[in-house]
Design an enzyme around this catalytic site. Structure first.
Site, PDB file in Angstrom:
ATOM      1  N   ASP A 182       0.842  -1.193   0.000  1.00  0.00           N
ATOM      2  CA  ASP A 182       0.000   0.000   0.000  1.00  0.00           C
ATOM      3  C   ASP A 182       0.879   1.246   0.000  1.00  0.00           C
ATOM      4  O   ASP A 182       1.579   1.525   0.972  1.00  0.00           O
ATOM      5  CB  ASP A 182      -0.898  -0.026   1.244  1.00  0.00           C
ATOM      6  CG  ASP A 182      -1.967   1.052   1.220  1.00  0.00           C
ATOM      7  OD1 ASP A 182      -1.965   1.886   0.278  1.00  0.00           O
ATOM      8  OD2 ASP A 182      -2.808   1.069   2.132  1.00  0.00           O
ATOM      9  N   HIS A 184      -0.541   4.132  -0.121  1.00  0.00           N
ATOM     10  CA  HIS A 184      -1.371   4.984   0.736  1.00  0.00           C
ATOM     11  C   HIS A 184      -1.481   6.411   0.229  1.00  0.00           C
ATOM     12  O   HIS A 184      -1.795   7.338   0.982  1.00  0.00           O
ATOM     13  CB  HIS A 184      -0.787   4.984   2.159  1.00  0.00           C
ATOM     14  CG  HIS A 184      -1.825   4.994   3.241  1.00  0.00           C
ATOM     15  ND1 HIS A 184      -2.037   6.069   4.077  1.00  0.00           N
ATOM     16  CD2 HIS A 184      -2.718   4.055   3.634  1.00  0.00           C
ATOM     17  CE1 HIS A 184      -2.996   5.795   4.935  1.00  0.00           C
ATOM     18  NE2 HIS A 184      -3.431   4.572   4.694  1.00  0.00           N
ATOM     19  N   GLU A 208      -1.157  -0.653  -4.077  1.00  0.00           N
ATOM     20  CA  GLU A 208      -2.389   0.065  -3.749  1.00  0.00           C
ATOM     21  C   GLU A 208      -2.156   1.568  -3.661  1.00  0.00           C
ATOM     22  O   GLU A 208      -1.166   2.021  -3.081  1.00  0.00           O
ATOM     23  CB  GLU A 208      -2.918  -0.440  -2.406  1.00  0.00           C
ATOM     24  CG  GLU A 208      -4.191   0.237  -1.946  1.00  0.00           C
ATOM     25  CD  GLU A 208      -4.758  -0.410  -0.699  1.00  0.00           C
ATOM     26  OE1 GLU A 208      -5.492   0.287   0.030  1.00  0.00           O
ATOM     27  OE2 GLU A 208      -4.478  -1.592  -0.447  1.00  0.00           O
ATOM     28  N   GLU A 234     -10.265   3.397  -2.587  1.00  0.00           N
ATOM     29  CA  GLU A 234     -10.809   3.523  -1.238  1.00  0.00           C
ATOM     30  C   GLU A 234     -11.296   4.932  -0.935  1.00  0.00           C
ATOM     31  O   GLU A 234     -12.123   5.129  -0.052  1.00  0.00           O
ATOM     32  CB  GLU A 234      -9.773   3.099  -0.201  1.00  0.00           C
ATOM     33  CG  GLU A 234      -8.586   4.050  -0.052  1.00  0.00           C
ATOM     34  CD  GLU A 234      -7.531   3.498   0.883  1.00  0.00           C
ATOM     35  OE1 GLU A 234      -7.289   4.130   1.926  1.00  0.00           O
ATOM     36  OE2 GLU A 234      -6.950   2.443   0.571  1.00  0.00           O
ATOM     37  N   HIS A 284     -12.207  -2.276   0.281  1.00  0.00           N
ATOM     38  CA  HIS A 284     -11.420  -1.663   1.357  1.00  0.00           C
ATOM     39  C   HIS A 284     -12.180  -1.806   2.667  1.00  0.00           C
ATOM     40  O   HIS A 284     -13.380  -1.570   2.722  1.00  0.00           O
ATOM     41  CB  HIS A 284     -11.241  -0.175   1.020  1.00  0.00           C
ATOM     42  CG  HIS A 284     -10.444   0.615   1.997  1.00  0.00           C
ATOM     43  ND1 HIS A 284     -11.017   1.555   2.837  1.00  0.00           N
ATOM     44  CD2 HIS A 284      -9.115   0.626   2.278  1.00  0.00           C
ATOM     45  CE1 HIS A 284     -10.072   2.112   3.568  1.00  0.00           C
ATOM     46  NE2 HIS A 284      -8.917   1.574   3.256  1.00  0.00           N
TER      47      HIS A 284
END
Length: 381
Positions: A182, A184, A208, A234, A284
């Site tokens: 991730d 993020h 991700e 997400e 998510h």
């Protein structure tokens, strides 16, 4: 069957639960929250209740009313409020008919749903050790944060550290275990291109949020750099928010959050749109038990859902964990890295209301951490 009451519970570590009760005494639970903005979403739900109390439960019509009837629409706060309400209404509908929610959406397409587990925390310092422990516990897939905060152009030291962590994980668990990485949204596109290319030999399950969703046009360039599957979504809301991303061909896995994107039925519509583009779905879900229960109901009736995030043991859940608010903590029954097809009606869970009410007296004031680069500029967390 009409809505008689709506009650909200703000509980540790960072969650907001909604209980909806009908005039026939049936109850449904939802999780309307934006992490770090629980009070704001709580207010939005209370405002929306004026459109719902005393009304017959008609889920699609209520979604349309709440989404379109307010004139201003979309975004994390309004759509998350709708999401939690919608989850609770499906819970009631399933209980009233005596069937799981997935039966109301076409029935199951699988018997087991794979899940993954978080490792390493925000800076992933213990990722390899954590990965080994999770695999020994039976998980077949893990996910970690790829890197700490990054400037627009940053040091190759951070790249090397991220690659070393991934190498250590592969040494610890081998290549049969799925490893999601991730970013993020912490990584800007130039550094993302470098990082992804360096990580490619270690065969991540996916990368991700390689860039922030408002920079999704950069995914085209990232796709040219590497063949690692790209996942994002997400922080995107409703089918209209996903429309251009799906049409672009620049994503391999979408990750709508059923607490943010519009609820169970809205995400089912998003998943159907993704299926037409041959794109996978991995919802998510770093939140509470209601969020996971809703996600699993979606997964079991969605052919292109391939793995499910869940928050058991996640580093955000300090002091309280996902199973603590369930009447039956064994309801999800992880076995061999997957959850078996649930059979209980509605969302398939029963909440421990006594514990929820006690925890709501404590409440929480969880806030996202604010990170900065070495020169003092605010960085993405």
């Amino acid at each position: 069957m009409k809505i008689r009451s709506m009650e909200l519970f703000q509980v540790p570590p960072r969650w907001l639960f909604l209980k909806v009760t009908t005039d026939e005494g049936l109850t449904g639970w939802g999780e309307p929250v934006v992490e770090g903005r629980a009070d704001t979403v709580k207010t939005a739900v209370e405002e929306m209740s004026d459109y719902l109390l005393g009304k017959e439960i008609r889920i699609e019509d209520m979604f349309q009313t709440l989404y379109r009837g307010g004139f201003y629409r979309g975004g994390p706060i309004l759509t998350s409020a709708i999401s939690g309400i919608e989850q609770a209404l499906w819970d009631i509908k399933g209980k009233a008919l005596g069937v799981p929610v997935y039966e109301l959406m076409g029935g199951p397409v699988r018997e087991r749903m794979p899940v993954y587990v978080w490792i390493g925390g925000d800076r992933a310092s213990t990722a390899a050790q954590d990965a080994r422990e999770k695999v020994e516990a039976g998980y077949k897939a893990v996910k970690m944060n790829g890197t700490e905060e990054m400037a627009f152009i940053d040091s190759y030291r951070k790249v090397d550290e991220a690659v070393a962590r991934m190498a250590a994980i592969r040494e610890a668990v081998g290549y049969e275990i799925g490893v999601g990485v991730d970013f993020h949204g912490r990584v800007h596109k130039t550094m993302a291109n470098i990082l992804i290319k360096e990580l490619e030999p270690f065969r991540p399950m996916f990368i991700e949020e390689p860039v922030l969703p408002e920079n999704n046009e950069a995914l085209a360039e990232i796709k040219r750099v590497s063949r690692i599957p790209i996942a994002t979504g997400e922080r995107m809301y409703t089918r209209w928010g996903f429309k251009q991303l799906l049409a672009s061909g620049n994503v391999d896995i979408i990750q709508p959050d059923l607490c943010h994107a519009g609820g169970i039925w809205e995400v089912r519509k998003i998943a159907a749109m993704a299926e037409t583009y041959d794109i996978a779905v991995a919802p998510h879900c770093p939140l509470g038990p209601i969020a996971l229960a809703a996600s699993l109901q979606l997964d079991f009736c969605t052919p292109n859902a391939f793995i499910q995030e869940q928050s058991l043991g996640i580093h955000y859940n300090q002091g309280t964990d996902m199973l603590d608010y369930l009447a039956d903590p064994g309801v999800f029954g992880y076995s061999d890295g997957a959850v078996a097809l649930p059979s209980a009606p509605g969302l398939g869970i029963e909440m421990n209301e006594e514990k929820i009410r006690a925890a709501a007296k404590q409440g929480h004031r969880w806030r996202n951490p604010v990170w900065r680069t070495k020169d003092g500029v605010v960085a993405e967390w």
